[in-house]
Design a protein around this motif. Structure first.
Motif, mmCIF file in Angstrom:
data_model
loop_
_atom_site.group_PDB
_atom_site.id
_atom_site.type_symbol
_atom_site.label_atom_id
_atom_site.label_comp_id
_atom_site.label_asym_id
_atom_site.label_seq_id
_atom_site.Cartn_x
_atom_site.Cartn_y
_atom_site.Cartn_z
ATOM 1 N N GLU A 175 36.996 16.372 54.354
ATOM 2 C CA GLU A 175 37.803 17.462 54.863
ATOM 3 C C GLU A 175 38.485 18.195 53.698
ATOM 4 N N GLY A 176 38.407 19.494 53.755
ATOM 5 C CA GLY A 176 39.026 20.285 52.708
ATOM 6 C C GLY A 176 38.203 20.409 51.446
ATOM 7 N N ALA A 177 36.973 19.892 51.471
ATOM 8 C CA ALA A 177 36.124 20.001 50.286
ATOM 9 C C ALA A 177 35.783 21.464 50.018
ATOM 10 N N ASP A 178 35.796 21.829 48.753
ATOM 11 C CA ASP A 178 35.380 23.158 48.333
ATOM 12 C C ASP A 178 33.972 23.031 47.768
ATOM 13 N N PHE A 179 33.000 22.941 48.682
ATOM 14 C CA PHE A 179 31.611 22.652 48.308
ATOM 15 C C PHE A 179 30.810 23.942 48.279
ATOM 16 N N ASP A 180 30.179 24.197 47.137
ATOM 17 C CA ASP A 180 29.346 25.381 46.963
ATOM 18 C C ASP A 180 27.920 25.033 47.371
ATOM 19 N N ALA A 181 27.491 25.549 48.509
ATOM 20 C CA ALA A 181 26.167 25.205 49.027
ATOM 21 C C ALA A 181 25.041 25.735 48.154
ATOM 22 N N ASP A 182 25.312 26.764 47.368
ATOM 23 C CA ASP A 182 24.293 27.337 46.499
ATOM 24 C C ASP A 182 24.046 26.458 45.277
ATOM 25 N N THR A 183 25.132 25.972 44.656
ATOM 26 C CA THR A 183 24.999 25.184 43.423
ATOM 27 C C THR A 183 25.011 23.681 43.662
ATOM 28 N N GLY A 184 25.517 23.243 44.822
ATOM 29 C CA GLY A 184 25.629 21.813 45.083
ATOM 30 C C GLY A 184 26.788 21.162 44.352
ATOM 31 N N VAL A 185 27.779 21.944 43.952
ATOM 32 C CA VAL A 185 28.921 21.429 43.202
ATOM 33 C C VAL A 185 30.159 21.436 44.090
ATOM 34 N N ASN A 186 30.885 20.328 44.110
ATOM 35 C CA ASN A 186 32.145 20.227 44.830
ATOM 36 C C ASN A 186 33.299 20.394 43.850
ATOM 37 N N HIS A 187 34.269 21.232 44.215
ATOM 38 C CA HIS A 187 35.422 21.528 43.367
ATOM 39 C C HIS A 187 36.656 20.965 44.049
ATOM 40 N N GLU A 188 37.378 20.104 43.356
ATOM 41 C CA GLU A 188 38.531 19.417 43.944
ATOM 42 C C GLU A 188 39.779 19.678 43.110
ATOM 43 N N HIS A 189 40.878 19.992 43.775
ATOM 44 C CA HIS A 189 42.185 20.100 43.135
ATOM 45 C C HIS A 189 42.956 18.812 43.431
ATOM 46 N N THR A 190 43.384 18.123 42.394
ATOM 47 C CA THR A 190 44.056 16.842 42.574
ATOM 48 C C THR A 190 45.045 16.642 41.423
ATOM 49 N N GLU A 191 45.423 15.423 41.171
ATOM 50 C CA GLU A 191 46.245 15.094 40.009
ATOM 51 C C GLU A 191 45.829 13.723 39.501
ATOM 52 N N VAL A 192 46.050 13.479 38.228
ATOM 53 C CA VAL A 192 45.797 12.170 37.629
ATOM 54 C C VAL A 192 47.087 11.690 36.983
ATOM 55 N N ARG A 193 47.248 10.370 36.909
ATOM 56 C CA ARG A 193 48.487 9.795 36.390
ATOM 57 C C ARG A 193 48.204 8.920 35.176
ATOM 58 N N ASP A 194 49.163 8.889 34.264
ATOM 59 C CA ASP A 194 49.040 8.021 33.107
ATOM 60 C C ASP A 194 49.650 6.661 33.413
ATOM 61 N N ALA A 195 49.725 5.797 32.403
ATOM 62 C CA ALA A 195 50.207 4.429 32.613
ATOM 63 C C ALA A 195 51.667 4.384 33.058
ATOM 64 N N ASP A 196 52.421 5.441 32.787
ATOM 65 C CA ASP A 196 53.824 5.507 33.203
ATOM 66 C C ASP A 196 54.012 6.212 34.542
ATOM 67 N N GLY A 197 52.906 6.591 35.165
ATOM 68 C CA GLY A 197 52.987 7.259 36.456
ATOM 69 C C GLY A 197 53.209 8.751 36.379
ATOM 70 N N VAL A 198 53.155 9.320 35.180
ATOM 71 C CA VAL A 198 53.353 10.756 35.013
ATOM 72 C C VAL A 198 52.100 11.487 35.490
ATOM 73 N N ALA A 199 52.281 12.427 36.403
ATOM 74 C CA ALA A 199 51.156 13.143 37.001
ATOM 75 C C ALA A 199 50.792 14.382 36.196
ATOM 76 N N MET A 200 49.503 14.689 36.182
ATOM 77 C CA MET A 200 49.013 15.911 35.565
ATOM 78 C C MET A 200 48.071 16.580 36.552
ATOM 79 N N PRO A 201 48.276 17.857 36.878
ATOM 80 C CA PRO A 201 47.349 18.559 37.770
ATOM 81 C C PRO A 201 45.939 18.539 37.190
ATOM 82 N N ALA A 202 44.952 18.422 38.073
ATOM 83 C CA ALA A 202 43.578 18.310 37.595
ATOM 84 C C ALA A 202 42.632 19.025 38.543
ATOM 85 N N GLU A 203 41.621 19.632 37.960
ATOM 86 C CA GLU A 203 40.509 20.176 38.732
ATOM 87 C C GLU A 203 39.273 19.360 38.389
ATOM 88 N N LEU A 204 38.553 18.928 39.406
ATOM 89 C CA LEU A 204 37.356 18.119 39.221
ATOM 90 C C LEU A 204 36.150 18.865 39.785
#
Length: 256
Positions: A175-204
């Motif tokens: 749900e909410g996937a940004d899937f490009d049917a032409d290229t077969g690539v899914n684009h996701e907006h999320t965040e990743v965290r370091d060992a101290d729990g600090v979040a960084m916005p991320a696009e996958l």
């Protein structure tokens, strides 16, 4: 090859990472996550995944394996503990530094872009698991380059285990996937965290595939597909492909 790349060689210093231009969108994410990457739930099934891959590929102690997109080395370490001589490559120097730390005998690592593999018939098997390199190359054709390099790295008769994200699963269940049917690539907006729990916005960006596409891609590079299975992290097996599991596991053999 044949050695760990450590601080004495100048490759593990943070200033090297800062000074070297990053060439792939995943590198700053890996730099931020570091060891915290191994806290994610999808990394907890390493032993089961290696159990299955060793059996499926018929790997034996002393054989040479290339781990493409090895990340912090979890699969490579487990293979080395079983007597396999494994060489892990990853584009992230931060992940290579982690992999080198406490690496078992028989495992070696180097920073290397999977798009630039130059190995020629050197390995009994190649593994590329959990979108370690394949599938993170977006829609510009680099996945084809990665497969060509892995096929070339295999000895004739050598075996490949490769996982790929399922297009069916993304369309049917994400749900909410940004899937490009032409290229077969899914684009996701999320965040990743370091060992101290600090979040960084991320696009996958994840390249997604059907079994038919995977067969055609493998066959185009001299790889005979022996089996494609539907799998989940930590639950590798021989189930036939379905639309309800996130990944496919490709087992193939170099025939020429």
């Amino acid at each position: 090859m044949g050695r760990h790349l450590g601080r004495s060689e100048g490759l593990s210093d943070a200033s090297f990472r800062v000074g070297r231009p990053m060439t792939h969108w995943f590198e700053p994410l890996a730099e931020h996550m570091g060891e915290a990457y191994l806290r994610y739930s999808f990394t907890k099934g390493t032993v089961q995944e290696v159990d299955h891959v060793v059996g499926a590929l018929g790997l034996t102690a002393g054989e040479r394996v290339l781990d493409v997109g090895c990340g912090p080395g979890r699969h490579a370490h487990e293979l080395a503990r079983r007597g396999v001589a494994v060489h892990g490559i990853d584009i992230s120097q931060r992940f290579i530094d982690i992999a080198v730390t406490d690496a078992p005998d028989g495992s070696t690592f180097e920073r290397l872009d999977a798009r630039e593999l130059t190995f020629d018939a050197e390995f009994d098997a190649v593994v590329c698991l959990c979108q370690g390199a394949f599938g993170l190359m977006t829609a510009n054709g680099d996945d084809v380059t990665v497969v060509a390099g892995m096929a070339r790295a295999l000895k004739p008769g050598g075996r490949l285990a490769l996982s790929a994200f399922s297009s069916y699963f993304v369309v049917r269940h994400w749900e909410g996937a940004d899937f490009d049917a032409d290229t077969g690539v899914n684009h996701e907006h999320t965040e990743v965290r370091d060992a101290d729990g600090v979040a960084m916005p991320a696009e996958l960006w994840t390249g997604c595939y059907t079994p038919r596409e995977l067969r055609l891609l493998m066959q185009g590079h001299g790889l005979r597909v022996d089996r494609i299975s539907s799998v989940e992290p930590g639950a590798y097996g021989d189930d036939a492909p379905t639309a309800d599991t996130a990944e496919f596991l490709v087992l193939a053999t170099r025939v020429k």
